[in-house]
Write a protein that holds these residues in place. Sequence first.
Motif, short mmCIF file in Angstrom:
data_model
loop_
_atom_site.label_atom_id
_atom_site.label_comp_id
_atom_site.label_asym_id
_atom_site.label_seq_id
_atom_site.Cartn_x
_atom_site.Cartn_y
_atom_site.Cartn_z
N SER A 269 0.97 -0.67 0.10
CA SER A 269 -0.33 -0.13 0.14
C SER A 269 0.94 1.39 -0.42
N PRO A 270 0.30 2.45 -0.11
CA PRO A 270 0.87 3.80 -0.14
C PRO A 270 2.00 3.73 0.91
N ASP A 271 0.72 2.88 2.60
CA ASP A 271 1.23 4.00 3.23
C ASP A 271 2.38 2.82 4.36
N TYR A 272 2.58 1.99 3.44
CA TYR A 272 3.17 0.40 4.15
C TYR A 272 4.60 0.93 5.00
N MET A 273 5.64 1.87 4.07
CA MET A 273 6.70 2.31 4.45
C MET A 273 6.70 3.61 5.50
N LEU A 274 5.47 3.53 5.86
CA LEU A 274 5.60 4.38 6.86
C LEU A 274 5.69 3.76 8.57
N ASN A 275 5.35 2.58 7.80
CA ASN A 275 5.91 1.74 9.32
C ASN A 275 6.81 1.21 9.98
N PHE A 276 8.49 1.94 8.96
CA PHE A 276 9.24 1.60 9.48
C PHE A 276 9.86 3.14 9.08
N LEU A 277 9.64 4.17 9.27
CA LEU A 277 10.13 5.22 9.60
C LEU A 277 9.61 6.58 10.40
N GLU A 278 9.97 7.26 10.71
CA GLU A 278 10.47 7.64 11.96
C GLU A 278 9.64 9.14 11.29
N GLN A 279 8.86 10.07 11.49
CA GLN A 279 8.49 11.68 11.30
C GLN A 279 9.37 12.68 12.12
N LYS A 280 9.83 13.52 10.59
CA LYS A 280 10.13 14.69 12.05
C LYS A 280 10.59 16.21 11.80
N VAL A 281 10.49 16.82 11.72
CA VAL A 281 10.00 18.56 11.91
C VAL A 281 11.04 19.09 12.10
#
Length: 516
Positions: free
Chosen positions: A499-511
């Motif tokens: 899915s388009p969202d699957y990679m987000l399971n293995f990433l941290e979001q940073k600002v």
Amino acid sequence: MVVSYSAEPATDFSNEENRKAFKAALEQVKKDFGSKRPLIIGGEHIETEDQFTSYNPSNKKEAVGHVSKATPRHIDAAMQAAEEAFESWSEWTPHQRAELFMRVAAIIRRRKLEFSALMVYEGGKPWVEADGDTNEGIDFIEYYARSMMELADGKPTLDREGEHNHYFYQPMGPGVTISPWNFPFAIMTGTTAAPAIAGNTVLLKPAEDTPLISYKLMEVLEEAGLPKGVVNFVTGDPAEIGDYMVDHPKTHFITFTGSKATGLRINERASVVREDQGQTFLKRVVTEMGGKDTIIVDKDADLDLAADSIVSSAFGFQGQKCSAGSRAIIHEDVYDQVLNKSIELTKELSVGDPVNDTYMGPVISKKQFDKIKEYIDIGKEEGELKIGGETDDSTGYFINPTIFADLDPKARIMQEEIFGPVVAFAKAKDFDELLEIANNTVYGLTGSVITNTREHWHLACRKFNVGNLYLNRGCTAAVVGYHPFGGFKLSGTDQKTGSPDYMLNFLEQKVVSEML
């Protein structure tokens, strides 16, 4: 949306040249039987004295290969190697990592028949199923590589006057992939490649029934130039190393596909934060834990389509799919017709050694054979055996496709995951009751609705409580990128592979916010 992607095409085995090529691949793979495969930790090949053997489930005395067993000491070494490799691998740009894995996919594509042939022997996969497994592995790699390229620059945020904001993604650290035996290449490859493409490092523990096809992936990763320690191959006894890997204070994520019981155990253990051992983060868990999947047939349905959908969903790869249609709930007005058509189609299915291109092969192991056989005995008490039920483990683990009729919706074989070629039929008086029965299990993975009433389809879209729902087709055969896959309830965490969202399971979001 991911661009420039299309699924890997299936091999056409009606083409005689393709058949000859695959038979040659089967012969070539067999020449390697009995080989020993080491652990791979930080790029070092480690052969241990304690080993286990992978047997051909069609010929239970035939050893396909031998694999070294890891101990907790090896897991510590692999985690150390993964932690060290993370320092440099995480500095590669997303495009550089994606491009390397696109090369991995290209190498596998060139060796596709070899990979599929090995699954025929080690996994008991019929030709078409093995080919589909290899294709799906290629699809996962290419889809996730393209997904990561799209995430490379992060996502836009708002800026205030005098301020610039940047929202982006970064990898997490070392993690663990625990893969299943039923899709020994596709799921193993997808759940290993995704976190690695994201910039993480991985300890790969394949299922003990199918470790050799995983080793093939390791060969390709080495050939493609993946840095040492990015993926570490640690085979072994789940009782000895499984909990240890999940519990490890350096494990940032766990991706698991398998039974409900094991998935729940992993979720529980992963929730414990071991601060006294240096753990300073919460572990992420991605699980897919099975299903009890239902095809419902409305009174106005195409009955030939219904029967074909039921039989193909129930008996493809011996029913050893989490998406397999193990329940058929039929409107009482057409129940007998659909049942009889399904029985007639089942009579046409061939069962035997998949080397000979049979429709069905063996189930994976003695353990699974005994479990399914026990459920067949239960089914004989709960319903009426209409066809099948025969079992034969004299040379391999063969079970004939089996249909039970007239089941109570709460019967055990209507509620519990069998993971074998057994389908149970029950009837309902109207569409509301069809949906009610379809939803009466703890699982919510896939489902199918066979109907020509659009209103009923719209109702099912709202009320049929599964992660993947299909209209007028079977409930198996999700395609990467087309049918993102994952279930509700106790079927798993619904983090949708492909899915388009699957990679987000293995990433941290940073600002990062910069005052100008």
